[in-house]
Design a protein around this motif. Sequence first.
Motif, short mmCIF file in Angstrom:
data_model
loop_
_atom_site.label_atom_id
_atom_site.label_comp_id
_atom_site.label_asym_id
_atom_site.label_seq_id
_atom_site.Cartn_x
_atom_site.Cartn_y
_atom_site.Cartn_z
N ASN A 60 0.83 -1.21 0.00
CA ASN A 60 0.00 0.00 0.00
C ASN A 60 0.87 1.26 0.00
N PHE A 61 1.95 1.24 0.77
CA PHE A 61 2.87 2.38 0.83
C PHE A 61 3.50 2.64 -0.55
N LEU A 62 3.95 1.57 -1.22
CA LEU A 62 4.55 1.74 -2.55
C LEU A 62 3.55 2.33 -3.54
N ILE A 63 2.33 1.83 -3.50
CA ILE A 63 1.30 2.36 -4.40
C ILE A 63 1.03 3.83 -4.07
N TYR A 64 0.94 4.14 -2.79
CA TYR A 64 0.67 5.51 -2.35
C TYR A 64 1.71 6.49 -2.88
N ILE A 65 2.98 6.15 -2.76
CA ILE A 65 4.01 7.12 -3.18
C ILE A 65 4.25 7.11 -4.69
N CYS A 66 3.75 6.10 -5.40
CA CYS A 66 4.04 6.01 -6.84
C CYS A 66 2.87 6.40 -7.74
N CYS A 67 1.65 6.49 -7.23
CA CYS A 67 0.52 6.75 -8.13
C CYS A 67 0.28 8.23 -8.38
N HIS A 68 0.56 9.07 -7.41
CA HIS A 68 0.16 10.47 -7.44
C HIS A 68 0.80 11.27 -8.60
N SER A 69 2.10 11.37 -8.59
CA SER A 69 2.78 12.17 -9.61
C SER A 69 2.69 11.54 -10.99
N LEU A 70 2.65 10.22 -11.03
CA LEU A 70 2.48 9.54 -12.32
C LEU A 70 1.14 9.93 -12.95
N ALA A 71 0.10 10.05 -12.13
CA ALA A 71 -1.21 10.48 -12.64
C ALA A 71 -1.15 11.93 -13.12
N HIS A 72 -0.45 12.81 -12.39
CA HIS A 72 -0.27 14.19 -12.87
C HIS A 72 0.35 14.16 -14.27
N TRP A 73 1.43 13.39 -14.41
CA TRP A 73 2.13 13.33 -15.68
C TRP A 73 1.23 12.76 -16.79
N LEU A 74 0.58 11.63 -16.52
CA LEU A 74 -0.24 10.96 -17.53
C LEU A 74 -1.38 11.84 -18.01
N VAL A 75 -2.14 12.39 -17.09
CA VAL A 75 -3.26 13.25 -17.48
C VAL A 75 -2.73 14.54 -18.10
N GLY A 76 -1.67 15.08 -17.52
CA GLY A 76 -1.08 16.29 -18.10
C GLY A 76 -0.66 16.10 -19.55
N ARG A 77 -0.01 14.99 -19.84
CA ARG A 77 0.40 14.71 -21.22
C ARG A 77 -0.82 14.53 -22.12
N LEU A 78 -1.86 13.88 -21.62
CA LEU A 78 -3.07 13.67 -22.42
C LEU A 78 -3.75 14.99 -22.80
N VAL A 79 -3.61 16.01 -21.93
CA VAL A 79 -4.23 17.31 -22.24
C VAL A 79 -3.22 18.31 -22.80
N GLY A 80 -2.01 17.85 -23.14
CA GLY A 80 -1.04 18.69 -23.84
C GLY A 80 -0.03 19.43 -22.98
N ILE A 81 0.03 19.14 -21.70
CA ILE A 81 1.01 19.79 -20.83
C ILE A 81 2.31 18.99 -20.89
N ARG A 82 3.42 19.71 -21.02
CA ARG A 82 4.73 19.06 -21.08
C ARG A 82 5.42 19.14 -19.71
N PHE A 83 6.30 18.17 -19.48
CA PHE A 83 7.00 18.06 -18.20
C PHE A 83 8.50 18.01 -18.45
#
Length: 193
Positions: A60-83
């Motif tokens: 649960n801890f690994l999922i907690y620390i790994c899902c958040h920013s990855l979702a920012h990146w994934l959705v951001g890329r889908l809507v055209g935001i670059r990182f």
Amino acid sequence: MGQNTDQPRRTYPPFWMRLTILQGNLLQIAGLVIGSGLIYLAAHLPTSWLAQLSLLMIGNFLIYICCHSLAHWLVGRLVGIRFIGYGIRGTNHPDDLSPFMRRILTRIPMFTALTEKNSMRQASPLARALMFAAGETSTIICLLLVAFYAWLNGLPGGILWPIIATLMSISAAYSTATMPTGDYAKAIKALKQ
């Protein structure tokens, strides 16, 4: 472009480490896979309740620390935001937390998705709102999924997992919507622009 002098510029804790997008994504995906695997093992290995609980908590801890920013990146890329990459440090906003939570969350390694400034300026309000909201939304969804999986598979803690996860999710949604630096507060602000 002039600086906004109405509000003081917020300072963030320094990064412990910087990663490229590829490195950060691979590390976070690996964390999600390993965390999910540990939770699966907790549910399906014939072992003691202490071992099950330990596997569940680590997963649960690994999922907690790994899902958040990855979702920012994934959705951001889908809507055209670059990182430009990822940073790793404790929480981005220690001053907004209680002393107890500050002690914990400043010591846990968390990923921070680093956006390209021009890309953020050029993104539509809806795109920015979706990108901001994606992190906390993914954290809440993952927390609830793990809790219900643990309950449905008879892991130690039983029905307490979904109850605690639901209360934590409500608290997280409320706090990130009311804290100025919270993801939902930033999403709401983006939609108002």
